[in-house]
Design a protein around this motif. Sequence first.
Motif: not given
Length: 885
Positions: A489-509
């Motif tokens: 679709d035009l015009p190309q609208s700005s995209l927003v990226y985010s981490i929805s799940t994953g990427g956590a460890s015991l020491q760091y969320p």
Amino acid sequence: MQEAIILLALLGAMSGGETLHLILLPATGNVAENSPPGTSVHKFSVKLSASLSPVIPGFPQIINSNPLTEAFRVNWLSGTYFEVVTTGMEQLDFETGPNIFDLQIYVKDEVGVTDLQVLTVQVTDVNEPPQFQGNLAEGLYLYIVERANPGFIYQVEAFDPEDTSRNIPLSYFLISPPKSFRMSANGTLFSTTELDFEAGHRSFHLIVEVRDSGGLKASTELQVNIVNLNDEVPRFTSPTRVYTILEELSPGTIVANITAEDPDDEGFPSHLLYSITTVSKYFMINQLTGTIQVAQRIDRDAGELRQNPTISLEVLVKDRPYGGQENRIQITFIVEDVNDNPATCQKFTFSIMVPERTAKGTLLLDLNKFCFDDDSEAPNNRFNFTMPSGVGSGSRFLQDPAGSGKIVLIGDLDYENPSNLAAGNKYTVIIQVQDVAPPYYKNNVYVYILTSPENEFPLIFDRPSYVFDVSERRPARTRVGQVRATDKDLPQSSLVYSISTGGASLQYPNVFWINPKTGELQLVTKVDYETTPIYILRIQATNNEDTSSVTVTVNILEENDEKPICTPNSYFLALPVDLKVGTNIQNFKLTCTDLDSSPRSFRYSIGPGNVNNHFTFSPNAGSNVTRLLLTSRFDYAGGFDKIWDYKLLVYVTDDNLLSDRKKAEALVETGTVTLSIKVIPHPTTIITTTPRPRVTYQVLRKNIYSPSAWYVPFVITLGSILLLGLFVYLVVLLAKAIHRHCPCKTGKNKEPLTKKGETKTAERDVVVETIQMNTIFDGEAIDPVTGETYEFNSKTGARKWKDPLTQMPKWKESSHQGAAPRRVTAGEGMGSLRSANREEDELSGKAWAEDAGLGSRNEGGKLGNPKNRNPAFMNRASPKPHPGK
């Protein structure tokens, strides 16, 4: 020659010859009053003396007059003849001035012979004509208010020196009198008719004549002016009452001229004042000329004028600013409509957002809802629309029907269409709105049509899933990888990226962070393969319309990043000095582990502290367990060894399995262990039973004076001064106590007031000393406390009770009351007051002693105390005069 003449004159006078004298003097002369200058009063001559000496020039002359006057002088006629004439310097008036003058005429010749005679001048009366006094003599202006009732106007008076003094009346009359005035014989001026200023009777010129009993007369002029009253109402002279004007006239335009006249104003209309009494914002009037002008814009198409185009005004004309006469008139203005308003719209620029999939034939805008014409009457308020124009809009938009102002879509608005992209999906439609009546005002209306894109295509990532690898040794903010999503679709609208799940460890969320704009994945912190070797993330992309997700797998690459860890990490060992070489010292061993290295990769070495290399580990590589061995003997006697306490730093490195070439490239980690070793010397052969000595601690305290401690001498000095002051104070108290309790000798013939063995009373005794003084008590007073009478000396202040024996019962009662304060008379000082008090106390004490028998003299002349004396007498205070006495 002159001396000879004087001598001859003296001889002539001594011989009785003729002397200088005035002929026909003394004499009496007459002169009429009001005579002009130079009138002859009396003639005389001078007879010269025997010496024939001539008269000095300037003589004869009047040297004195009675009364003093400058009305006469002496004129020379010829030879020795002279006459007295009037000078005109003073008016000779029989009625008001002196009638008789005594003139002393003095003559002197050149030899000094003189003569003095008196000329008496009598002023004779002459019948004079009457005279008008003051302003009346020069003519008088009189004023009469118009429409005043006929009657008295003015009283004319004249003065006649003769008739007035004899009370003979003068006769007055008008010469050629007008019919509106008459004058009585005694000079009273009357009006006979009512005078009207507007009828032309503005002023009258009258001549008044007066005659005396001798027929002499005089005349004067009277100007009688008629004062105009404001008694006439102004009259409007402008005939027009209704005016037709056009709207939108410029301010200041004259639309009417109101004129009026005032009969009282002598034909000067500028004296009238005009004003508009009706409240009107559209018109203003010139108060002097009566011209009505436009005050502000007159809009036929707005406000109350749109419904009623007539404006009514009331004009007021006054002949004075305040009070006076006034008149009013009603005028009407009819405002006509003109085509002064072009067809207009609420706005001339329209922006329309049309979705890209809007169907053809859709009505986009109806300009009739926004455009109008403010003109109030047809055809001025009618308009139409021209055909639309604009680049690229002809095939897409149309006005249907023509001239209606309704814009309809007839073309394609696909946002992704290349032809529409070339136009930027923005179109401009220009339409003119125009009046149907002259002067055909027109305005341009701009319609901007913008195509709004619609969500026709889904949002997708460029890969179905992503796999990234990252070393566990990489620091924070290391780039892991990048994801990318797209939308057709035009015009190309700005995209927003985010981490929805994953990427956590015991020491760091959150172990990972994604850039919300670029989709770049980064490390938030350092990762650890040994803890978590793989991460699975769910990354979401959104553009406010669609949302899409993708799976990202991050593999952690193992690296040698863990140091060997040994137990114990530090230890204390003791060995005898003669320990056998190769012996495991105290059976000590190290057990080491490494999370990312095998046990065979360990290599052991001893760093600083292994002096003379007495210690080593066995095995020194290839095992995770090793023991500490003694490699050489200690030689303290030969001086080779000097250290008894060793501190060893042991290095444990995990590079044993690597070749020398790989050691330079590979990652190597090293752990450390700290060992403390104490060498114990040979024990002594003599075993002593001496108990372990006790350690005694001795604390030595010194008081060292410092020059900077200034407070030490200050405190010592201050304490010494205080102690000295206390000692002096105690000495003074001791002296006072001794003085009070020890008997003191007051003189050779004096003894203590109390005898030995006599009991002292609780009250203090009064010591009375008799002093022989002659005191005269010249006054009496009553003690305000006791109410008893006492005598006092007015000069010294001494006093005594008048009859103390009879008042003895009352003394005791008043002994504790105290004495009233003695009043200090004016002029006394404090010194005189103290001396008077001392004398008073001594005299009063003497009086008590003598009259009351409080004490008596013994044979030695000393005072003695009678056994039966009353102690109350001793404490009685001397009487003091009442403050009011």
